[in-house]
Each structure stands twice: as C-alpha cells, then as structure tokens.
Design a protein around this motif. Sequence first.
Motif, PDB file in Angstrom:
ATOM      1  N   UNK A   1      41.034  68.271  19.368  1.00 12.73           N
ATOM      2  CA  UNK A   1      40.172  67.212  18.842  1.00 12.73           C
ATOM      3  C   UNK A   1      38.820  67.224  19.539  1.00 12.73           C
ATOM      4  N   UNK A   2      38.849  67.358  20.858  1.00 14.34           N
ATOM      5  CA  UNK A   2      37.589  67.419  21.607  1.00 14.34           C
ATOM      6  C   UNK A   2      36.714  68.575  21.132  1.00 14.34           C
TER       7      UNK A   2
ATOM      8  N   UNK B   1      35.203  68.103  17.580  1.00 15.63           N
ATOM      9  CA  UNK B   1      34.180  67.081  17.366  1.00 15.63           C
ATOM     10  C   UNK B   1      32.904  67.328  18.150  1.00 15.63           C
TER      11      UNK B   1
ATOM     12  N   UNK C   1      29.536  66.983  16.455  1.00 17.06           N
ATOM     13  CA  UNK C   1      29.088  65.692  15.959  1.00 17.06           C
ATOM     14  C   UNK C   1      27.886  65.197  16.764  1.00 17.06           C
ATOM     15  N   UNK C   2      27.923  65.448  18.062  1.00 19.60           N
ATOM     16  CA  UNK C   2      26.834  64.930  18.893  1.00 19.60           C
ATOM     17  C   UNK C   2      25.881  66.026  19.386  1.00 19.60           C
TER      18      UNK C   2
ATOM     19  N   UNK D   1      23.108  68.788  19.596  1.00 21.13           N
ATOM     20  CA  UNK D   1      21.913  69.133  18.833  1.00 21.13           C
ATOM     21  C   UNK D   1      21.335  70.415  19.413  1.00 21.13           C
TER      22      UNK D   1
ATOM     23  N   UNK E   1      26.999  76.498  27.913  1.00 24.47           N
ATOM     24  CA  UNK E   1      27.178  75.450  28.928  1.00 24.47           C
ATOM     25  C   UNK E   1      28.169  74.387  28.458  1.00 24.47           C
TER      26      UNK E   1
ATOM     27  N   UNK F   1      31.599  75.794  28.803  1.00 23.49           N
ATOM     28  CA  UNK F   1      32.038  75.692  30.196  1.00 23.49           C
ATOM     29  C   UNK F   1      32.570  74.295  30.501  1.00 23.49           C
ATOM     30  N   UNK F   2      31.754  73.302  30.158  1.00 21.16           N
ATOM     31  CA  UNK F   2      32.120  71.920  30.467  1.00 21.16           C
ATOM     32  C   UNK F   2      33.427  71.528  29.772  1.00 21.16           C
ATOM     33  N   UNK F   3      33.580  71.978  28.534  1.00 21.53           N
ATOM     34  CA  UNK F   3      34.777  71.594  27.784  1.00 21.53           C
ATOM     35  C   UNK F   3      36.033  72.262  28.310  1.00 21.53           C
TER      36      UNK F   3
ATOM     37  N   UNK G   1      36.490  72.821  31.440  1.00 26.41           N
ATOM     38  CA  UNK G   1      36.813  71.972  32.597  1.00 26.41           C
ATOM     39  C   UNK G   1      37.569  70.721  32.132  1.00 26.41           C
ATOM     40  N   UNK G   2      37.074  70.103  31.076  1.00 23.38           N
ATOM     41  CA  UNK G   2      37.743  68.901  30.558  1.00 23.38           C
ATOM     42  C   UNK G   2      39.161  69.225  30.089  1.00 23.38           C
TER      43      UNK G   2
ATOM     44  N   UNK H   1      41.483  69.497  32.880  1.00 26.20           N
ATOM     45  CA  UNK H   1      41.870  68.169  33.395  1.00 26.20           C
ATOM     46  C   UNK H   1      42.978  67.570  32.533  1.00 26.20           C
ATOM     47  N   UNK H   2      42.838  67.732  31.223  1.00 24.75           N
ATOM     48  CA  UNK H   2      43.885  67.206  30.337  1.00 24.75           C
ATOM     49  C   UNK H   2      45.217  67.907  30.606  1.00 24.75           C
TER      50      UNK H   2
END
Lengths: 196, 196
Positions: free
Chosen positions: B162-163, B166, B169-170, B172, B181, B184-186, B188-189, B192-193
């Motif tokens: 889901x992350x 989506x 959506x935000x 740009x 980048x 990379x961040x996702x 990491x997220x 964590x999950x």
Amino acid sequence: MTQTVEHTRERLLQAALRRFSERGFAATTVKQIAADVGLKAPAIYNHYASKEELLVAASTWALDAFQNYVLGQDDPSQGDVERLEGLVRRHVLYQLTNLEVARANDLVLDEVTMQESLPPEMSRDIRGRMRVHLDLLTTLTSSVIGSSAYPDARTTALAITTLCDRVNVWYRPGGPSSADEVADAYWVLAKRLLAI
Amino acid sequence: MTQTVEHTRERLLQAALRRFSERGFAATTVKQIAADVGLKAPAIYNHYASKEELLVAASTWALDAFQNYVLGQDDPSQGDVERLEGLVRRHVLYQLTNLEVARANDLVLDEVTMQESLPPEMSRDIRGRMRVHLDLLTTLTSSVIGSSAYPDARTTALAITTLCDRVNVWYRPGGPSSADEVADAYWVLAKRLLAI
DNA sequence: GTCTATATAGCGATAGAC
DNA sequence: GTCTATCGCTATATAGAC
C-alpha cells in the motif's frame, strides 16, 4: 407515517454520497440519485442548483464528518505519542465504520489530485483541510522521532496516514477481523514506522 | 518525416491510457482520445471495437508493464530479504518513473473494487494478477517475520505494498527528492514494518 | 415541491463517400 | 484508413401545470 417526510434535501445528499462513492461522479446520474429517494430527476433542482453542487455538498459533508471524528477528539494536553495513537486509531475506525463516507473522501481527494473536476474554490478548501490533518500528524511525528530522523517526519507521517487511509480498500465487514482489531494492528505498524 | 506514421493503434492506446488516468473512464470521451493522435472520433473504430475495448487494452497493457518490471526481475535464488528489497524498490521506482501508467493502474484497480465498470472476465483477471503480487510479498514476508508474528504476514505485506502503491499520490517530479531517494527511504520504512 | 413534457447538448457508434 | 454526416440515445437542466 406521521413525518416520514424527513428533509428531502438531506436524503438527497446521502443518496448522492452513496452513488458517487460507488461509481464516481461522472458515472452517476441525477436520475439514479432522485430514484433512490423516490423522486423524479427534475425534483432535485428544487433542492440543489446542479449536479456539481450536489457533489460539493456531499464532499463537504463527508470531509466535515471525518475531521470532526478524527481531529475533534484530539486532546493537546496529552502526550505526543498518545495523541498520535488517538489519531491513528480514530482514522482507522472511521474508515472501517463509515465505508461509504470514507470512499467518498477517497474519491473527492482523487478528483482534487487530478484537474478540473471540481470548482477551484473547493479544491483549495480540500487541500487546506488535508494539510491541517497532515501538518498535525507531522508535528507530532517530529516531536517523537526528532527533526533529524531519516526518513524525515513528513515522509513518516505521510506513510502513517496513507496506511490508515487505505485500510478500507481491502477490509470487508464480514471478515475475520473486527474494526477494533485492525485499529490495534495498525497502531503497532505505526509505532514501527516511528521506530518506537 | 519518413515513418512518423507509427502504428496508430498503439498511439491510441497510449492516449487512452493518459486520458483515463487523468480523468477516469466515464469522464473521458473518444473524441478527446482521437484528437490526441490527430484523428476524428470515428477513426478510432478502425482500431478498437468500442470505448470499453480501449479501456481493456489500456488496462492490460499497464498491468503487464508493471508486473514485468516489478515481478519480472525477481530472482528466487536470492535471499528473502533481498527479494523483498527488490520488490519494494522496483515498486516505488515504477510508480515514480511511470506516473501515468501507475495512475492508470490505480484507476483500473478502483474500478475493479467497485462494481460493474469492467467486463467480469477482466475483473477476474486483474484480481488474479494482484493476488500473484500480494501472495509473493506475503510469502516472503512470512519467511522474514515468521508465521506467528503480529500483525500477521498478510497484514504486513498489505501495508508495505500500500505504501509503495500510493507514493505517486504525493510525489512531484520537480520536488526535493529523486525517485531513487524515495525508494531508499521506503525500503527503510518497509524494514521497520518488518521489524528488521 | 413534485410532476410531465421538453429544450439543449453531448455521447458512443454507424454509414458511406473518398 | 480517414473523413463528413448522421443515427439513436441519454445526460443535465428548464418550463409550466398542478
């Protein structure tokens, strides 16, 4: 039988909300909405000036209901983690116990993300409201994870709200989990994203 | 100028994909699609039997492209965590470097979630494809977090996908972060999950 | 405030000339 | 394979009787 009348305007709004949330704005006809409340299509125009005004009214109503529930119960005197927990739980619970309204909010948010679908004044209003929610979430997240965390607070807050927002896409009321159980699980997931 | 011809059928499909992804199926007219490739509306019917067939063709194309990219590079000989990382990164990168196709996939998935919009045969096909993706993600997640984890592997896999889904959506294109980048961040997220 | 009848416009799709 | 012209239909919205 005495006052089964009920205010037609409100019943039309609810019917519009359901139809728009099920099939989208363009694919819904005023005839269907009117039929849902036992009227012929032209009778709608005694209550709303246009189909678009019905969309604006339904969207505004749905957004208000969401924000009243989720943000209205936020208590700034609580700790940051407790406030985050409340926001996450209420967001999930709201999505799961108001599937229609939640879908309508998805829809209107989608139409805002795209272009031209809505009067610009309303697009601005909706963007502003969503910002309020995301800004609060970001502020609380920043307090919890710090301002130099990676990923940053905004990305993390966005991830949390996205998860809550999309829970209704796969949830089915008759399924194995209750809404409360899902809210429990999602708060655990949110804590993981916050690394707490 | 030699062969600017290019196969009209394919150009129509791309135009339809963009229009559908921007405004939705019901709000798009065949006239607009035709105009995008320099044709009048009736010329479309030399290439596609109906507007609905254009939707089916565009949706199928978009789903194929997504799955080829994300699943086609999965290497079962790698470790579970490495495979999960690949799936997450490619999912995010695909969403961000093919914003139109990604939006089209969102759309068609939405129309499947709702009712009646698509021929039932195609609804089944799409559900099946999404299941393949989610099942693989769930299997790998289960291997990583164990079968008695809470929240369970399916809930966790659903959260991860889901992350990724989506992110467009935000995001740009001109913004502060590159697609890499964000990937990379996702990841990491996602870790964590997975509590790793 | 609802109805029937209708205006007006745009839609998807077809026919037939080129 | 594309065009112009058009069919048949349905949409939103209005007019006017009740």
